[in-house]
Design a protein around this motif. Structure first.
Motif, PDB file in Angstrom:
ATOM      1  N   LYS A  30      71.141  14.290  89.735  1.00 37.40           N
ATOM      2  CA  LYS A  30      71.036  15.329  88.707  1.00 37.40           C
ATOM      3  C   LYS A  30      72.081  16.426  88.943  1.00 37.40           C
ATOM      4  O   LYS A  30      72.699  16.922  88.001  1.00 37.40           O
ATOM      5  CB  LYS A  30      69.618  15.909  88.733  1.00 37.40           C
ATOM      6  N   TRP A  33      75.555  15.071  88.053  1.00 35.35           N
ATOM      7  CA  TRP A  33      75.754  15.069  86.602  1.00 35.35           C
ATOM      8  C   TRP A  33      76.124  16.468  86.118  1.00 35.35           C
ATOM      9  O   TRP A  33      77.055  16.647  85.334  1.00 35.35           O
ATOM     10  CB  TRP A  33      74.479  14.577  85.911  1.00 35.35           C
ATOM     11  N   LYS A  37      79.874  17.297  84.599  1.00 37.40           N
ATOM     12  CA  LYS A  37      79.913  17.676  83.185  1.00 37.40           C
ATOM     13  C   LYS A  37      80.435  19.098  82.994  1.00 37.40           C
ATOM     14  O   LYS A  37      80.705  19.516  81.876  1.00 37.40           O
ATOM     15  CB  LYS A  37      78.515  17.573  82.547  1.00 37.40           C
ATOM     16  N   GLU A 121      66.668  20.451  80.359  1.00 39.61           N
ATOM     17  CA  GLU A 121      67.064  19.062  80.562  1.00 39.61           C
ATOM     18  C   GLU A 121      66.601  18.199  79.386  1.00 39.61           C
ATOM     19  O   GLU A 121      67.340  17.343  78.903  1.00 39.61           O
ATOM     20  CB  GLU A 121      66.486  18.516  81.860  1.00 39.61           C
ATOM     21  N   GLY A 122      65.391  18.430  78.892  1.00 39.68           N
ATOM     22  CA  GLY A 122      64.889  17.685  77.743  1.00 39.68           C
ATOM     23  C   GLY A 122      65.721  17.933  76.497  1.00 39.68           C
ATOM     24  O   GLY A 122      66.031  16.997  75.743  1.00 39.68           O
ATOM     25  N   ARG A 123      66.094  19.177  76.279  1.00 37.55           N
ATOM     26  CA  ARG A 123      66.941  19.506  75.126  1.00 37.55           C
ATOM     27  C   ARG A 123      68.294  18.813  75.228  1.00 37.55           C
ATOM     28  O   ARG A 123      68.792  18.255  74.257  1.00 37.55           O
ATOM     29  CB  ARG A 123      67.147  21.015  75.033  1.00 37.55           C
ATOM     30  N   ARG A 124      68.887  18.901  76.410  1.00 45.58           N
ATOM     31  CA  ARG A 124      70.195  18.281  76.622  1.00 45.58           C
ATOM     32  C   ARG A 124      70.106  16.765  76.386  1.00 45.58           C
ATOM     33  O   ARG A 124      70.946  16.189  75.702  1.00 45.58           O
ATOM     34  CB  ARG A 124      70.688  18.592  78.037  1.00 45.58           C
ATOM     35  N   ASN A 125      69.068  16.138  76.916  1.00 52.88           N
ATOM     36  CA  ASN A 125      68.908  14.691  76.738  1.00 52.88           C
ATOM     37  C   ASN A 125      68.692  14.320  75.273  1.00 52.88           C
ATOM     38  O   ASN A 125      69.238  13.323  74.799  1.00 52.88           O
ATOM     39  CB  ASN A 125      67.752  14.174  77.594  1.00 52.88           C
ATOM     40  N   LEU A 126      67.882  15.115  74.565  1.00 49.30           N
ATOM     41  CA  LEU A 126      67.651  14.854  73.146  1.00 49.30           C
ATOM     42  C   LEU A 126      68.952  14.993  72.361  1.00 49.30           C
ATOM     43  O   LEU A 126      69.289  14.140  71.536  1.00 49.30           O
ATOM     44  CB  LEU A 126      66.587  15.805  72.579  1.00 49.30           C
ATOM     45  N   LEU A 128      72.064  14.741  73.489  1.00 52.81           N
ATOM     46  CA  LEU A 128      72.965  13.639  73.844  1.00 52.81           C
ATOM     47  C   LEU A 128      72.548  12.338  73.165  1.00 52.81           C
ATOM     48  O   LEU A 128      73.393  11.575  72.688  1.00 52.81           O
ATOM     49  CB  LEU A 128      73.009  13.455  75.360  1.00 52.81           C
ATOM     50  N   GLN A 129      71.239  12.101  73.101  1.00 51.35           N
ATOM     51  CA  GLN A 129      70.732  10.885  72.442  1.00 51.35           C
ATOM     52  C   GLN A 129      71.101  10.903  70.965  1.00 51.35           C
ATOM     53  O   GLN A 129      71.572   9.898  70.426  1.00 51.35           O
ATOM     54  CB  GLN A 129      69.219  10.802  72.611  1.00 51.35           C
ATOM     55  N   GLN A 132      74.771  10.285  70.306  1.00 52.64           N
ATOM     56  CA  GLN A 132      75.117   8.863  70.438  1.00 52.64           C
ATOM     57  C   GLN A 132      74.683   8.061  69.216  1.00 52.64           C
ATOM     58  O   GLN A 132      75.273   7.022  68.919  1.00 52.64           O
ATOM     59  CB  GLN A 132      74.490   8.278  71.709  1.00 52.64           C
TER      60      GLN A 132
END
Length: 191
Positions: A30, A33, A37, A121-126, A128-129, A132
């Motif tokens: 983590k 990353w 980034k 982290e959840g916001r960033r992952n959402l 990024l998803q 994509q």
């Protein structure tokens, strides 16, 4: 009351190499990353992890430190603040160390910090998803426009007129925002 992850603090204090190796296995990816980034290198990742663990160790040596949140969240926040200092020093040659800065009372705010870290982290992952899931043209346009390039440069790189690039960026952003807001995870992340 101490969090079960207090074992990592105790391992640092007792130089328990098995638990310290577990700590690296569980938490270094983590941090890697985050650094990569944010304009960092592989070498800087190792240095940052080592410096952050030393800062936590020095804090624990004072004898009154009790971990009240998950180690992951605390460690991430220490690393993040240290990395922000590195980035700030690159720009201004001035830095503030975590140990000396009273604005960051990490023990008192540990639950808030843990929650903020997980939500971030959840916001960033959402995000990024959903990026994509956009088409290649939208994804490329947005990623270039978020870099340090001007819209004129972005338009030139993509062989668009300036006006078309701005219009297309606006359309792509609208698609991205709509996709994020329609996601079931959106409400959970307190956006």
């Amino acid at each position: 009351m101490a969090h079960p992850d207090q074992k990592y603090i105790d391992a640092l204090l007792n130089n328990d190499t098995a638990v310290i190796r577990e700590l690296y296995r569980n938490y270094s990816a983590k941090i890697k990353w985050m650094v990569l980034k944010n304009n960092g290198t592989e070498d800087e990742v190792g240095d940052l992890i080592q410096e952050s663990l030393m800062a936590i160790y020095r804090r624990a040596l004072k004898g009154d430190f009790v971990l009240t949140c998950p180690f992951d969240a605390y460690f991430y926040m220490v690393c993040k603040k240290k990395w922000l200092n590195v980035l700030a020093k690159r720009k201004t040659d001035k830095t503030v160390t975590i140990e000396d800065d009273n604005r960051y009372n990490l023990e008192d705010d540990s639950f808030r910090l843990a929650e903020e870290s997980l939500v971030e982290e959840g916001r960033r992952n959402l995000l990024l998803q959903k990026i994509q899931e956009l088409g290649t043209a939208c994804r490329e346009l947005l990623e270039l426009s978020w870099s340090e390039k001007s819209m004129e440069e972005v338009a030139s790189l993509l062989n668009y007129s300036y006006g078309y690039a701005r219009k297309k960026k606006s359309e792509c952003m609208a698609k991205l925002i709509q996709a994020v807001k329609q996601s079931p995870a959106y409400q959970k992340l307190k956006w």
